[in-house]
Scaffold this active site. Structure first.
Site, PDB file in Angstrom:
ATOM      1  N   HIS A  12       0.863  -1.175   0.000  1.00 42.82           N
ATOM      2  CA  HIS A  12       0.000   0.000   0.000  1.00 42.82           C
ATOM      3  C   HIS A  12       0.905   1.233   0.000  1.00 42.82           C
ATOM      4  O   HIS A  12       2.058   1.168   0.425  1.00 42.82           O
ATOM      5  CB  HIS A  12      -0.863   0.048   1.264  1.00 42.82           C
ATOM      6  CG  HIS A  12      -1.841  -1.066   1.365  1.00 42.82           C
ATOM      7  ND1 HIS A  12      -2.977  -0.971   2.127  1.00 42.82           N
ATOM      8  CD2 HIS A  12      -1.880  -2.307   0.811  1.00 42.82           C
ATOM      9  CE1 HIS A  12      -3.666  -2.092   2.053  1.00 42.82           C
ATOM     10  NE2 HIS A  12      -3.002  -2.931   1.263  1.00 42.82           N
ATOM     11  N   ARG A  13       0.388   2.318  -0.451  1.00 43.06           N
ATOM     12  CA  ARG A  13       1.122   3.569  -0.285  1.00 43.06           C
ATOM     13  C   ARG A  13       1.151   3.900   1.210  1.00 43.06           C
ATOM     14  O   ARG A  13       0.128   3.850   1.894  1.00 43.06           O
ATOM     15  CB  ARG A  13       0.426   4.688  -1.066  1.00 43.06           C
ATOM     16  CG  ARG A  13       1.177   5.984  -1.003  1.00 43.06           C
ATOM     17  CD  ARG A  13       0.527   7.076  -1.830  1.00 43.06           C
ATOM     18  NE  ARG A  13       1.179   8.350  -1.544  1.00 43.06           N
ATOM     19  CZ  ARG A  13       0.796   9.510  -2.046  1.00 43.06           C
ATOM     20  NH1 ARG A  13      -0.237   9.574  -2.885  1.00 43.06           N
ATOM     21  NH2 ARG A  13       1.451  10.618  -1.731  1.00 43.06           N
TER      22      ARG A  13
END
Length: 218
Positions: A93-94
């Site tokens: 995920h960012r």
């Protein structure tokens, strides 16, 4: 008995006949556009998946899809124990901002969305790497040839050749040979020899004498 072909799905013969169902040469069962596997690298699993590309690729690298931008590269003669997982970059995920929530994967149209990560490094495993039971290799890891990853190790970053790593997070506990010997071993690169010569030189390859191995080179 001749050494089995790297296209043999189940290369381990059992004493009573038949083949060990949980051990496979990975190049014989995985055909995935984002996975590259060298000859004779094998995996053993006590609860093996089906002998299909989806079965073994999904077991070892469950987040690597045919459309993923990154690759998983595994060299020759690697040994992968039960429960090993490669967590490739598409699982990320960012996490450089306030929220890590992946809004982009819900509702379609993920490309260009601000919640998508932008870096997808390859995960690269060298030759003759032993990955112990339950080890986890994280996105973008680069593991040098001749390394040993201990059972349950959680490995990230770059690991120099012929290192022994253990723990979570994994740490290098020792180098298997001196730096000069490691340089010679990488130059000799026994894993690239013809398989017939490798089998003939088994004692030198599995021994600890670097000079003897160099002398056995074709």
């Amino acid at each position: 008995m001749p050494f089995p072909s790297p296209r043999e799905i189940h290369p381990v013969a059992l004493p009573g006949g038949g083949r060990h169902p949980g051990t496979v040469f990975l190049s014989a069962v995985i055909d995935h556009p984002r996975i590259e596997i060298g000859a004779y690298s094998y995996a053993s699993d006590r609860d093996p998946p089906p002998d299909t590309s989806d079965g073994w690729a999904g077991r070892l690298a469950p987040h690597l899809y045919s459309f993923s931008p990154e690759r998983l590269v595994i060299g020759r003669f690697c040994q992968i124990a039960h429960g090993v997982r490669f967590i490739t970059a598409s699982a990320n995920h960012r996490h450089d901002g306030i929220s890590s929530f992946p809004f982009a994967i819900f509702g379609g149209g993920a490309e260009g969305r601000p919640s998508m990560p932008t870096r997808f490094p390859d995960t690269v495993i060298g030759n003759d790497v032993w990955i112990g039971e339950g080890a986890m290799v994280l996105p973008g890891a680069r593991i040098g040839s001749g390394c040993i990853l201990g059972a349950g190790a959680v490995v990230r970053g770059e690991i120099p050749p012929y290192s022994v790593v253990v723990g979570n997070p994994a740490r290098i506990v020792r180098r298997r040979f001196a730096e000069a010997e490691i340089a010679r071993l990488l130059s000799v690169a026994w894993w690239d020899w013809p398989i017939e010569r490798i089998v003939e030189a088994e004692a030198a390859i599995c021994g600890g004498d670097v000079d003897a191995l160099a002398a056995a080179a074709p």
